[in-house]
Design a protein around this motif. Sequence first.
Motif, PDB file in Angstrom:
ATOM      1  N   SER A 142       0.723  -1.161  -0.043  1.00 42.57           N
ATOM      2  CA  SER A 142      -0.030  -0.068  -0.222  1.00 42.57           C
ATOM      3  C   SER A 142       0.762   1.316   0.152  1.00 42.57           C
ATOM      4  O   SER A 142       0.395   2.197  -0.495  1.00 42.57           O
ATOM      5  CB  SER A 142      -0.928   0.063   1.267  1.00 42.57           C
ATOM      6  N   ASP A 143       1.802   1.220   0.508  1.00 45.77           N
ATOM      7  CA  ASP A 143       2.875   2.586   0.740  1.00 45.77           C
ATOM      8  C   ASP A 143       4.116   1.984   0.818  1.00 45.77           C
ATOM      9  O   ASP A 143       4.735   0.809   1.362  1.00 45.77           O
ATOM     10  CB  ASP A 143       2.201   3.223   1.848  1.00 45.77           C
ATOM     11  N   GLY A 144       5.152   2.928   0.435  1.00 45.66           N
ATOM     12  CA  GLY A 144       6.655   2.683   0.713  1.00 45.66           C
ATOM     13  C   GLY A 144       7.188   3.367   1.876  1.00 45.66           C
ATOM     14  O   GLY A 144       6.246   4.295   2.449  1.00 45.66           O
ATOM     15  N   TYR A 145       8.548   3.121   2.026  1.00 44.70           N
ATOM     16  CA  TYR A 145       8.891   3.979   3.434  1.00 44.70           C
ATOM     17  C   TYR A 145      10.161   4.746   2.857  1.00 44.70           C
ATOM     18  O   TYR A 145      10.759   4.396   1.766  1.00 44.70           O
ATOM     19  CB  TYR A 145       9.594   2.821   4.066  1.00 44.70           C
ATOM     20  N   ALA A 146      10.245   5.839   3.103  1.00 46.62           N
ATOM     21  CA  ALA A 146      11.621   6.796   2.761  1.00 46.62           C
ATOM     22  C   ALA A 146      12.861   6.221   3.686  1.00 46.62           C
ATOM     23  O   ALA A 146      12.930   5.929   4.679  1.00 46.62           O
ATOM     24  CB  ALA A 146      11.093   8.312   3.229  1.00 46.62           C
ATOM     25  N   VAL A 147      13.891   6.843   2.797  1.00 47.62           N
ATOM     26  CA  VAL A 147      15.230   6.838   3.366  1.00 47.62           C
ATOM     27  C   VAL A 147      15.628   8.122   3.245  1.00 47.62           C
ATOM     28  O   VAL A 147      15.653   8.981   2.240  1.00 47.62           O
ATOM     29  CB  VAL A 147      16.183   5.568   2.548  1.00 47.62           C
ATOM     30  N   GLY A 148      16.417   8.484   4.468  1.00 41.56           N
ATOM     31  CA  GLY A 148      16.928   9.935   4.484  1.00 41.56           C
ATOM     32  C   GLY A 148      18.297  10.241   4.712  1.00 41.56           C
ATOM     33  O   GLY A 148      18.722   9.440   5.585  1.00 41.56           O
ATOM     34  N   TYR A 149      18.856  11.280   4.313  1.00 40.83           N
ATOM     35  CA  TYR A 149      20.309  11.737   4.901  1.00 40.83           C
ATOM     36  C   TYR A 149      20.219  13.016   4.906  1.00 40.83           C
ATOM     37  O   TYR A 149      19.661  13.986   4.410  1.00 40.83           O
ATOM     38  CB  TYR A 149      21.228  11.217   3.772  1.00 40.83           C
ATOM     39  N   ASN A 150      21.079  13.559   5.978  1.00 37.53           N
ATOM     40  CA  ASN A 150      21.508  15.005   6.335  1.00 37.53           C
ATOM     41  C   ASN A 150      22.368  15.279   4.955  1.00 37.53           C
ATOM     42  O   ASN A 150      23.154  14.547   4.579  1.00 37.53           O
ATOM     43  CB  ASN A 150      22.176  15.060   7.588  1.00 37.53           C
ATOM     44  N   ILE A 151      22.181  16.630   4.492  1.00 32.99           N
ATOM     45  CA  ILE A 151      22.866  17.189   3.801  1.00 32.99           C
ATOM     46  C   ILE A 151      24.010  17.891   3.976  1.00 32.99           C
ATOM     47  O   ILE A 151      24.072  18.768   4.851  1.00 32.99           O
ATOM     48  CB  ILE A 151      21.786  18.095   2.675  1.00 32.99           C
ATOM     49  N   ASP A 152      25.321  17.291   3.492  1.00 31.88           N
ATOM     50  CA  ASP A 152      26.252  18.050   3.956  1.00 31.88           C
ATOM     51  C   ASP A 152      26.551  19.578   3.078  1.00 31.88           C
ATOM     52  O   ASP A 152      25.912  19.843   2.095  1.00 31.88           O
ATOM     53  CB  ASP A 152      27.610  17.057   3.057  1.00 31.88           C
ATOM     54  N   ARG A 153      27.270  20.324   4.044  1.00 34.94           N
ATOM     55  CA  ARG A 153      27.307  21.571   3.680  1.00 34.94           C
ATOM     56  C   ARG A 153      28.046  21.766   2.186  1.00 34.94           C
ATOM     57  O   ARG A 153      29.061  20.995   2.054  1.00 34.94           O
ATOM     58  CB  ARG A 153      28.135  22.285   4.723  1.00 34.94           C
ATOM     59  N   GLY A 154      27.724  22.684   1.326  1.00 34.19           N
ATOM     60  CA  GLY A 154      28.231  22.857   0.013  1.00 34.19           C
ATOM     61  C   GLY A 154      27.703  21.824  -0.999  1.00 34.19           C
ATOM     62  O   GLY A 154      27.773  22.057  -2.223  1.00 34.19           O
ATOM     63  N   MET A 155      26.674  21.081  -0.679  1.00 34.93           N
ATOM     64  CA  MET A 155      26.082  20.269  -1.551  1.00 34.93           C
ATOM     65  C   MET A 155      24.993  20.685  -2.119  1.00 34.93           C
ATOM     66  O   MET A 155      24.217  21.397  -1.517  1.00 34.93           O
ATOM     67  CB  MET A 155      25.841  18.527  -1.005  1.00 34.93           C
ATOM     68  N   SER A 156      24.763  20.458  -3.580  1.00 35.32           N
ATOM     69  CA  SER A 156      23.605  21.324  -4.109  1.00 35.32           C
ATOM     70  C   SER A 156      22.549  20.543  -4.715  1.00 35.32           C
ATOM     71  O   SER A 156      21.345  20.698  -4.917  1.00 35.32           O
ATOM     72  CB  SER A 156      23.881  22.517  -4.745  1.00 35.32           C
ATOM     73  N   THR A 157      22.962  18.976  -5.221  1.00 31.45           N
ATOM     74  CA  THR A 157      22.051  18.368  -6.002  1.00 31.45           C
ATOM     75  C   THR A 157      22.238  16.799  -5.452  1.00 31.45           C
ATOM     76  O   THR A 157      23.354  16.434  -5.109  1.00 31.45           O
ATOM     77  CB  THR A 157      22.852  18.351  -7.534  1.00 31.45           C
ATOM     78  N   PHE A 158      21.055  16.244  -5.364  1.00 27.09           N
ATOM     79  CA  PHE A 158      20.970  14.752  -5.141  1.00 27.09           C
ATOM     80  C   PHE A 158      20.440  14.095  -6.350  1.00 27.09           C
ATOM     81  O   PHE A 158      19.946  14.469  -7.518  1.00 27.09           O
ATOM     82  CB  PHE A 158      19.639  14.522  -4.300  1.00 27.09           C
ATOM     83  N   ARG A 159      21.456  12.846  -6.789  1.00 22.05           N
ATOM     84  CA  ARG A 159      21.318  11.999  -7.859  1.00 22.05           C
ATOM     85  C   ARG A 159      21.341  10.866  -7.564  1.00 22.05           C
ATOM     86  O   ARG A 159      22.176  10.399  -6.854  1.00 22.05           O
ATOM     87  CB  ARG A 159      22.314  12.593  -8.965  1.00 22.05           C
ATOM     88  N   ALA A 160      20.443   9.885  -8.318  1.00 24.43           N
ATOM     89  CA  ALA A 160      20.582   8.542  -8.011  1.00 24.43           C
ATOM     90  C   ALA A 160      19.870   7.700  -9.303  1.00 24.43           C
ATOM     91  O   ALA A 160      19.147   8.342  -9.958  1.00 24.43           O
ATOM     92  CB  ALA A 160      19.818   7.916  -6.972  1.00 24.43           C
ATOM     93  N   GLU A 161      20.164   6.604  -9.577  1.00 21.90           N
ATOM     94  CA  GLU A 161      19.571   5.820 -10.737  1.00 21.90           C
ATOM     95  C   GLU A 161      18.647   5.044  -9.715  1.00 21.90           C
ATOM     96  O   GLU A 161      18.893   4.685  -8.586  1.00 21.90           O
ATOM     97  CB  GLU A 161      20.424   4.877 -11.416  1.00 21.90           C
TER      98      GLU A 161
END
Length: 205
Positions: A116-135
Amino acid sequence: MISRRGAVVAAVITALVTLVTSSFTVYFTTRAEQKQQEPSAGSTSTTVTETVTRSPGRRGSGSAEEAPDSEPATSGETVHLADREPDDGEMYWERGEVTVGKEKRPRALTMDTSCSDGYAVGYNIDRGMSTFRAEVGLTDYADSGDPVTFAVRVDGEPVGAPVTVRVGEVAELRADVGAGFRVSVRANPRDCAKSAVLIDPVLLP
């Protein structure tokens, strides 16, 4: 002839003269040595002890004892999130190698989604990082042909465009995260799709 008594008196006098002479010689020799060891009248030796009190350096003062910055300097290099423990959702996602699209993916996060629903996975964003990318994709052994939609959120708000894939498909998921504190990805299945995969999720400067 000198009597025996006179000889004794003469010997005593001679001994006394020798003793007095020796005493004077020792006295004057000692005085001379003491004068040689005394500093000249015009020179004075003075020892000065300087006490220096150091105060703690203040930020911005230019002191060598300045307190270090509380935050580490940004390296400017890619951050591979699959090499880290997630800050959110660790119990739902498994890190390790997985096969997607007939190709081994060594840096991957895999989740068995619910019906019925998925679960999220999360990370703190390092200083100076601007973009998240994944396949993203589904494992080759997934037992359902139904699609799974992946979506990115930054601090709880949706960012970027969601991506939907089926078994055998691989797509890129990308989002701007520069102004945020934490990035998370949720895999939402339709019906009972299994084994959603994030392939080498990274943060880019």
